[in-house]
Design an enzyme around this catalytic site. Structure first.
Site, short mmCIF file in Angstrom:
data_model
loop_
_atom_site.label_atom_id
_atom_site.label_comp_id
_atom_site.label_asym_id
_atom_site.label_seq_id
_atom_site.Cartn_x
_atom_site.Cartn_y
_atom_site.Cartn_z
N CYS A 85 0.83 -1.21 0.00
CA CYS A 85 0.00 0.00 0.00
C CYS A 85 0.87 1.27 0.00
O CYS A 85 1.55 1.51 -0.99
CB CYS A 85 -1.01 -0.03 1.12
SG CYS A 85 -2.41 1.04 0.76
N HIS A 176 -3.31 -5.00 1.54
CA HIS A 176 -2.75 -5.21 2.89
C HIS A 176 -2.67 -6.69 3.28
O HIS A 176 -3.60 -7.21 3.89
CB HIS A 176 -3.62 -4.46 3.91
CG HIS A 176 -3.48 -2.99 3.86
ND1 HIS A 176 -2.68 -2.28 4.73
CD2 HIS A 176 -4.02 -2.08 3.03
CE1 HIS A 176 -2.74 -1.00 4.44
NE2 HIS A 176 -3.55 -0.83 3.42
N GLU A 178 -1.08 -8.06 5.57
CA GLU A 178 -0.95 -8.23 7.03
C GLU A 178 -2.30 -8.30 7.73
O GLU A 178 -2.38 -8.64 8.90
CB GLU A 178 -0.09 -7.08 7.60
CG GLU A 178 -0.77 -5.73 7.74
CD GLU A 178 -0.92 -4.95 6.42
OE1 GLU A 178 -0.65 -5.53 5.34
OE2 GLU A 178 -1.32 -3.78 6.48
N1 GLN Z 1 -3.28 6.69 0.86
C1 GLN Z 1 -2.07 6.34 1.51
C2 GLN Z 1 -0.89 7.07 0.88
O1 GLN Z 1 -1.02 7.64 -0.14
C3 GLN Z 1 -1.85 4.85 1.46
C4 GLN Z 1 -2.94 4.15 2.23
C5 GLN Z 1 -2.49 2.90 2.93
O2 GLN Z 1 -1.30 2.60 3.03
N2 GLN Z 1 -3.45 2.19 3.47
O3 GLN Z 1 0.17 7.07 1.40
#
Ligand code: GLN
Length: 192
Positions: A85, A176, A178
């Site tokens: 992410c 994610h 995890e």
């Molecule tokens: N929107 C976040 C970012 O741009 C990422 C979101 C997340 O890691 N759950 O850093």
């Protein structure tokens, strides 16, 4: 093998616990450490960059010298890195429409932050991941990989949108791992 979880901000303890569970489940001898400062990187062979806020993670990483340490170790071939992410954003050569995040530029890809909308647009979906078929993925304010080129290889898609890639010993996924009980992504990462 020694796995480090970048412990600046975000889903740190969740990844730490997932690595422990995966090591037990797959019977892998695994030493696990939290990485906060450059000296914590010394013995690390596998680094996980968690989800969270990519702007915050990158700013702190640059300020405390971890950015340089990680880039050097990764480029020398001594390190496998998995970014999830926000962590996937930090793996990209290019971040579209955003110059606040200083990415590590390890994967030949263009990434767009918050591509699925705001927090309320977070969702879960069954996706196909190369090598292990169906996988239930959790997306939270996820970025999207808009382009994967050069040595970058696509490993997963949802509705034609790229959500997981690999290049050499580097992996990036916009969801994610995890947060679920399915630990196969960690097993694949340990193999790198
Ligand atoms: N929107 C976040 C970012 O741009 C990422 C979101 C997340 O890691 N759950 O850093």
């Amino acid at each position: 093998m020694s796995t480090g979880v970048l412990a600046i901000q975000g889903d740190v303890s969740e990844h730490y616990n997932a690595v422990k569970r995966a090591a037990e489940l797959y019977n892998i001898h695994e030493d696990i450490k939290l990485v906060r400062r450059p000296q914590d990187m010394e013995d690390i062979t596998h680094l996980i960059i968690p989800g969270g806020e990519s702007t915050t993670i990158s700013r702190i990483m640059v300020n405390n010298g971890l950015y340089e340490t990680i880039v050097n170790k990764a480029r020398s071939g001594d390190l496998a890195v998995m970014g999830t992410c926000a962590g996937s954003i930090l793996m990209a050569k290019t971040i579209i429409d955003d110059n606040r995040v200083h990415s590590l530029k390890l994967i030949d890809m263009d990434v767009r932050r918050n591509a699925f909308g705001r927090q309320k647009d977070s969702f879960e979906a069954d996706v196909n991941i190369e090598g292990f078929g169906k996988y239930h993925a959790v997306f939270i304010r996820a970025p999207i990989i808009e382009r994967c080129y050069g040595a970058c290889k696509i490993l997963g898609k949802v509705d034609d949108r790229i959500i997981m890639v690999q290049q050499d010993r580097f992996m990036a996924l916009v969801f994610h791992p995890e947060l679920t009980d399915d630990l196969r992504i960690y097993r694949e990462f340990f193999k790198l």
